[in-house]
Design a protein around this motif. Structure first.
Motif, PDB file in Angstrom:
ATOM      1  N   ARG A   1      15.692 -11.127  -2.750  1.00  0.00           N
ATOM      2  CA  ARG A   1      16.806 -10.823  -3.158  1.00  0.00           C
ATOM      3  C   ARG A   1      18.026 -12.005  -3.533  1.00  0.00           C
ATOM      4  NH1 ARG A   1      20.307  -7.559   1.249  1.00  0.00           N
ATOM      5  NH2 ARG A   1      22.328  -8.046   0.287  1.00  0.00           N
ATOM      6  N   LEU A   2      18.004 -12.775  -2.542  1.00  0.00           N
ATOM      7  CA  LEU A   2      19.035 -13.748  -2.455  1.00  0.00           C
ATOM      8  C   LEU A   2      18.451 -14.816  -3.641  1.00  0.00           C
ATOM      9  CD1 LEU A   2      19.143 -14.728   1.309  1.00  0.00           C
ATOM     10  CD2 LEU A   2      20.576 -13.411  -0.020  1.00  0.00           C
ATOM     11  N   GLN A   3      17.064 -14.888  -3.582  1.00  0.00           N
ATOM     12  CA  GLN A   3      16.733 -15.693  -4.938  1.00  0.00           C
ATOM     13  C   GLN A   3      17.228 -15.318  -5.997  1.00  0.00           C
ATOM     14  OE1 GLN A   3      12.360 -16.121  -5.106  1.00  0.00           O
ATOM     15  NE2 GLN A   3      12.406 -18.114  -6.562  1.00  0.00           N
ATOM     16  N   GLY A   4      17.302 -14.100  -6.445  1.00  0.00           N
ATOM     17  CA  GLY A   4      17.611 -13.314  -7.707  1.00  0.00           C
ATOM     18  C   GLY A   4      19.127 -13.528  -7.566  1.00  0.00           C
ATOM     19  N   GLU A   5      19.976 -13.443  -6.518  1.00  0.00           N
ATOM     20  CA  GLU A   5      21.332 -13.925  -6.856  1.00  0.00           C
ATOM     21  C   GLU A   5      21.640 -15.266  -7.143  1.00  0.00           C
ATOM     22  OE1 GLU A   5      23.933 -11.863  -6.153  1.00  0.00           O
ATOM     23  OE2 GLU A   5      23.195 -10.093  -5.139  1.00  0.00           O
ATOM     24  N   LEU A   6      20.853 -16.099  -6.489  1.00  0.00           N
ATOM     25  CA  LEU A   6      20.851 -17.732  -7.019  1.00  0.00           C
ATOM     26  C   LEU A   6      20.686 -17.820  -8.278  1.00  0.00           C
ATOM     27  CD1 LEU A   6      19.555 -19.193  -3.645  1.00  0.00           C
ATOM     28  CD2 LEU A   6      21.909 -19.189  -4.256  1.00  0.00           C
ATOM     29  N   GLU A   7      19.651 -17.357  -8.773  1.00  0.00           N
ATOM     30  CA  GLU A   7      19.150 -17.483 -10.075  1.00  0.00           C
ATOM     31  C   GLU A   7      20.295 -16.831 -11.199  1.00  0.00           C
ATOM     32  OE1 GLU A   7      15.228 -16.314 -10.093  1.00  0.00           O
ATOM     33  OE2 GLU A   7      14.407 -18.141  -9.260  1.00  0.00           O
ATOM     34  N   ALA A   8      20.877 -16.070 -10.760  1.00  0.00           N
ATOM     35  CA  ALA A   8      22.110 -15.418 -11.536  1.00  0.00           C
ATOM     36  C   ALA A   8      23.336 -16.365 -11.402  1.00  0.00           C
ATOM     37  CB  ALA A   8      22.229 -14.055 -11.208  1.00  0.00           C
ATOM     38  N   GLU A   9      23.076 -17.551 -10.750  1.00  0.00           N
ATOM     39  CA  GLU A   9      24.105 -18.334 -10.309  1.00  0.00           C
ATOM     40  C   GLU A   9      25.271 -17.958  -9.651  1.00  0.00           C
ATOM     41  OE1 GLU A   9      25.441 -20.358 -14.203  1.00  0.00           O
ATOM     42  OE2 GLU A   9      23.219 -21.251 -14.348  1.00  0.00           O
ATOM     43  N   ARG A  10      24.865 -17.099  -8.713  1.00  0.00           N
ATOM     44  CA  ARG A  10      25.823 -16.528  -7.679  1.00  0.00           C
ATOM     45  C   ARG A  10      25.656 -17.570  -6.093  1.00  0.00           C
ATOM     46  NH1 ARG A  10      28.371 -11.581  -7.975  1.00  0.00           N
ATOM     47  NH2 ARG A  10      27.505 -10.963  -5.898  1.00  0.00           N
ATOM     48  N   SER A  11      26.653 -17.763  -5.767  1.00  0.00           N
ATOM     49  CA  SER A  11      26.665 -18.477  -4.339  1.00  0.00           C
ATOM     50  C   SER A  11      26.302 -17.206  -3.318  1.00  0.00           C
ATOM     51  CB  SER A  11      27.842 -19.073  -3.826  1.00  0.00           C
ATOM     52  OG  SER A  11      27.970 -20.195  -4.662  1.00  0.00           O
ATOM     53  N   LEU A  12      25.392 -17.548  -2.219  1.00  0.00           N
ATOM     54  CA  LEU A  12      25.227 -16.734  -1.113  1.00  0.00           C
ATOM     55  C   LEU A  12      26.472 -16.119  -0.569  1.00  0.00           C
ATOM     56  CD1 LEU A  12      21.749 -18.116  -0.028  1.00  0.00           C
ATOM     57  CD2 LEU A  12      22.169 -16.373  -1.555  1.00  0.00           C
ATOM     58  N   ARG A  13      27.322 -16.979  -0.421  1.00  0.00           N
ATOM     59  CA  ARG A  13      28.637 -16.273   0.401  1.00  0.00           C
ATOM     60  C   ARG A  13      29.299 -15.088  -0.481  1.00  0.00           C
ATOM     61  NH1 ARG A  13      30.546 -21.051  -1.847  1.00  0.00           N
ATOM     62  NH2 ARG A  13      29.779 -22.424  -0.303  1.00  0.00           N
ATOM     63  N   ARG A  14      28.736 -14.870  -1.735  1.00  0.00           N
ATOM     64  CA  ARG A  14      29.371 -13.607  -2.211  1.00  0.00           C
ATOM     65  C   ARG A  14      28.650 -12.748  -2.313  1.00  0.00           C
ATOM     66  NH1 ARG A  14      30.562 -16.416  -8.112  1.00  0.00           N
ATOM     67  NH2 ARG A  14      31.615 -14.466  -8.621  1.00  0.00           N
ATOM     68  N   VAL A  15      27.214 -12.824  -1.447  1.00  0.00           N
ATOM     69  CA  VAL A  15      26.262 -11.604  -1.353  1.00  0.00           C
ATOM     70  C   VAL A  15      26.636 -10.740  -0.023  1.00  0.00           C
ATOM     71  CG1 VAL A  15      23.892 -11.043  -0.886  1.00  0.00           C
ATOM     72  CG2 VAL A  15      24.651 -12.878  -2.471  1.00  0.00           C
ATOM     73  N   GLU A  16      26.733  -9.718   0.127  1.00  0.00           N
ATOM     74  CA  GLU A  16      27.032  -8.852   1.607  1.00  0.00           C
ATOM     75  C   GLU A  16      25.589  -8.811   2.217  1.00  0.00           C
ATOM     76  OE1 GLU A  16      29.146  -5.451   2.132  1.00  0.00           O
ATOM     77  OE2 GLU A  16      30.089  -5.720   0.220  1.00  0.00           O
ATOM     78  N   LEU A  17      25.835  -9.462   3.407  1.00  0.00           N
ATOM     79  CA  LEU A  17      24.778  -9.416   4.412  1.00  0.00           C
ATOM     80  C   LEU A  17      25.222  -8.830   5.567  1.00  0.00           C
ATOM     81  CD1 LEU A  17      23.685 -13.180   3.599  1.00  0.00           C
ATOM     82  CD2 LEU A  17      22.257 -11.180   2.918  1.00  0.00           C
ATOM     83  N   SER A  18      24.200  -8.014   6.309  1.00  0.00           N
ATOM     84  CA  SER A  18      24.338  -7.465   7.533  1.00  0.00           C
ATOM     85  C   SER A  18      24.350  -8.715   8.571  1.00  0.00           C
ATOM     86  CB  SER A  18      23.377  -6.556   8.014  1.00  0.00           C
ATOM     87  OG  SER A  18      22.071  -7.105   8.036  1.00  0.00           O
ATOM     88  N   ASP A  19      24.855  -8.392   9.851  1.00  0.00           N
ATOM     89  CA  ASP A  19      24.441  -9.362  10.981  1.00  0.00           C
ATOM     90  C   ASP A  19      23.031  -9.777  11.168  1.00  0.00           C
ATOM     91  OD1 ASP A  19      27.220  -9.594  11.083  1.00  0.00           O
ATOM     92  OD2 ASP A  19      27.365  -8.165  13.174  1.00  0.00           O
ATOM     93  N   ALA A  20      22.140  -8.651  10.937  1.00  0.00           N
ATOM     94  CA  ALA A  20      21.015  -8.910  11.106  1.00  0.00           C
ATOM     95  C   ALA A  20      20.468 -10.005  10.090  1.00  0.00           C
ATOM     96  CB  ALA A  20      20.080  -7.667  11.408  1.00  0.00           C
ATOM     97  N   GLU A  21      20.667  -9.621   8.842  1.00  0.00           N
ATOM     98  CA  GLU A  21      20.273 -10.435   7.788  1.00  0.00           C
ATOM     99  C   GLU A  21      20.701 -11.848   8.078  1.00  0.00           C
ATOM    100  OE1 GLU A  21      19.788  -6.997   4.137  1.00  0.00           O
ATOM    101  OE2 GLU A  21      21.597  -7.859   4.734  1.00  0.00           O
ATOM    102  N   HIS A  22      22.030 -11.995   8.325  1.00  0.00           N
ATOM    103  CA  HIS A  22      22.567 -13.438   8.843  1.00  0.00           C
ATOM    104  C   HIS A  22      21.697 -13.916   9.587  1.00  0.00           C
ATOM    105  CE1 HIS A  22      26.119 -14.094   6.408  1.00  0.00           C
ATOM    106  NE2 HIS A  22      26.625 -13.016   6.512  1.00  0.00           N
ATOM    107  N   HIS A  23      21.187 -13.413  10.625  1.00  0.00           N
ATOM    108  CA  HIS A  23      20.701 -13.940  11.656  1.00  0.00           C
ATOM    109  C   HIS A  23      19.090 -14.366  11.191  1.00  0.00           C
ATOM    110  CE1 HIS A  23      19.965 -14.612  15.985  1.00  0.00           C
ATOM    111  NE2 HIS A  23      18.751 -14.117  15.897  1.00  0.00           N
ATOM    112  N   LEU A  24      18.620 -13.528  10.550  1.00  0.00           N
ATOM    113  CA  LEU A  24      17.304 -13.709   9.976  1.00  0.00           C
ATOM    114  C   LEU A  24      17.181 -15.267   9.093  1.00  0.00           C
ATOM    115  CD1 LEU A  24      14.857 -12.060   9.993  1.00  0.00           C
ATOM    116  CD2 LEU A  24      15.338 -11.213   7.722  1.00  0.00           C
ATOM    117  N   ILE A  25      18.337 -15.468   8.439  1.00  0.00           N
ATOM    118  CA  ILE A  25      18.092 -16.739   7.540  1.00  0.00           C
ATOM    119  C   ILE A  25      19.083 -17.767   8.166  1.00  0.00           C
ATOM    120  CG2 ILE A  25      17.691 -15.289   5.330  1.00  0.00           C
ATOM    121  CD1 ILE A  25      20.738 -15.654   4.763  1.00  0.00           C
ATOM    122  N   ALA A  26      19.565 -17.593   9.307  1.00  0.00           N
ATOM    123  CA  ALA A  26      20.583 -18.765   9.940  1.00  0.00           C
ATOM    124  C   ALA A  26      19.751 -20.077   9.960  1.00  0.00           C
ATOM    125  CB  ALA A  26      20.892 -18.206  11.129  1.00  0.00           C
ATOM    126  N   GLY A  27      18.463 -20.083  10.343  1.00  0.00           N
ATOM    127  CA  GLY A  27      17.805 -21.429  10.334  1.00  0.00           C
ATOM    128  C   GLY A  27      17.757 -22.300   9.012  1.00  0.00           C
TER     129      GLY A  27
END
Ligand SMILES: Nc1nc2c(ncn2[C@@H]2O[C@H](COP(=O)(O)OP(=O)(O)OP(=O)(O)O)[C@@H](O)[C@H]2O)c(=O)[nH]1
Ligand SMILES: [Mg+2]
Length: 345
Positions: free
Chosen positions: A150-176
């Motif tokens: 999903r994030l790859q799709g956003e980036l390929e559409a030239e959107r920064s990830l800070r514009r994507v809505e993410l849940s706390d759990a999702e943030h946690h999953l990709i923090a690394g």
């Protein structure tokens, strides 16, 4: 907490850094390309000022931010090394050139904003692509794979990830992964000396707004000049520019807000001090910032809001007026709380 000054070559990063820290660093395109500058900066805080006025303490301590002025790299744009150093930072401030360069070429703020955005998007795509390929192959984590796709799709559409809505759990999953386009970003428009105090170009305001980014306008050159004066002359010079305070103060506060910390205060005749804390910090853990003994022996926290303390003039008067709260170990410290910890030794 470490905040990085980033931006295209020659945008004024080292000049801004010098103005912020009062350190003398090499500026200009001839500057060293291999070394980052590091310096700590006090966060101006009217609450600490007000408490210090009340107590006239021996020592006054403000919160601090470590700023780093990243080496520019060697190429035209941002090289790999610079992008990689950005991953270790808590937040980014992009210095954008709006003043004419030494050859007289006008700044092109929108191009700089888009270019850094694109470079960071590409760097994030590279990381995601590698990880996605691996996850598809070994099928180890379908939940992460789905999110990354999903994030790859956003980036390929030239959107920064800070514009994507993410849940706390999702943030946690990709923090690394320390994605660059997920880091808090503040734009610093570096305008010509004569433009200080003038209206900000509408297209830059719109670009910041569209991306949900903060925007601070300053002239690094003017701020550098201010920083080199002694304190009395500083105020006079700042007033002569029609400003209330150096733009630097606004900038540092905005940078501090970027990392989403709150401030606990302590006050007394020895020291008035600001303590930066993560939102949601319980009282004993906050006490531990002061000293581990206070956390270990925590009994209670006596809390007054800084406005009440300044208004009533002393802890005793706040107590009489019912403005002093006694809180236990589950209390979550709030921004602007003046706290006195009671503890067993
Ligand atoms: N007129 C004017 N010149 C500035 C201003 N800020 C920076 N400069 C000049 O622009 C040039 C580049 O500034 P630096 O601060 O070295 O820029 P930088 O982003 O650190 O550059 P690199 O490290 O090479 O990427 C220097 O000659 C500065 O003196 C400003 O606000 N006004
Ligand atoms: Mg530099």
């Amino acid at each position: 907490m470490k905040i990085g000054l980033v931006g295209l070559p020659g945008s004024g990063k080292s000049t801004v850094f010098g103005a912020l820290t009062g350190l003398v660093v090499e500026t200009g395109f001839g500057g060293r390309k291999d070394k980052a500058n590091l310096g700590s900066v006090k966060v101006p805080d009217v609450r600490v000022d007000a408490l210090a006025k009340l107590y006239d303490p021996k020592k006054t301590t403000y919160a601090e931010i470590i700023f780093t002025d990243l080496a520019a790299g060697t190429g035209e744009g941002l090289d790999r090394g610079v992008l990689n150093s950005m991953r270790n930072l808590d937040a980014l401030c992009q210095v954008v050139r709006a003043f004419p360069d030494t050859a007289g070429a006008a700044g092109d703020p929108l191009r700089e904003i888009t270019e850094l955005e694109l470079e960071t998007i590409l760097a994030d795509i590279e990381i995601i692509e590698q990880r996605v390929a691996r996850l598809r192959k070994d099928r180890s984590d379908p939940r992460e794979l789905k999110l990354l796709e999903r994030l790859q799709g956003e980036l390929e559409a030239e959107r920064s990830l800070r514009r994507v809505e993410l849940s706390d759990a999702e943030h946690h999953l990709i923090a690394g992964y320390a994605f660059l386009t997920l880091k808090p970003l503040l734009l610093v428009l570096n305008v010509p000396e004569d433009d200080v105090g003038k209206d900000v170009p509408g297209d830059v305001v719109a670009a910041a707004k569209e991306r949900g980014l903060g925007l601070v306008v300053l002239s690094a050159q003017v701020e550098m000049d201010i920083a080199q004066l002694d304190e009395a002359d500083q105020q006079e010079f700042v007033a002569s520019l029609g400003l209330e305070e150096p733009a630097k103060n606004r900038f540092v506060r905005a940078a501090f807000d970027l990392i989403q910390l709150i401030t606990m205060l302590t006050s007394g005749p020895d020291e008035c001090r600001a303590w930066p804390l993560a939102r949601g910090t319980p009282a004993p853990k906050a006490a531990g910032k002061i000293h581990s003994d206070i956390e270990r022996g925590f009994i209670r926290a006596e809390v007054i809001s800084w406005q009440d303390l300044v208004e009533f003039g002393s802890e005793a008067k706040c107590r009489d007026a019912g403005k002093l709260r006694v809180e236990g170990k589950d209390y979550i410290i709030q921004d602007g709380d003046v706290v006195n910890f009671r503890f067993n030794v």
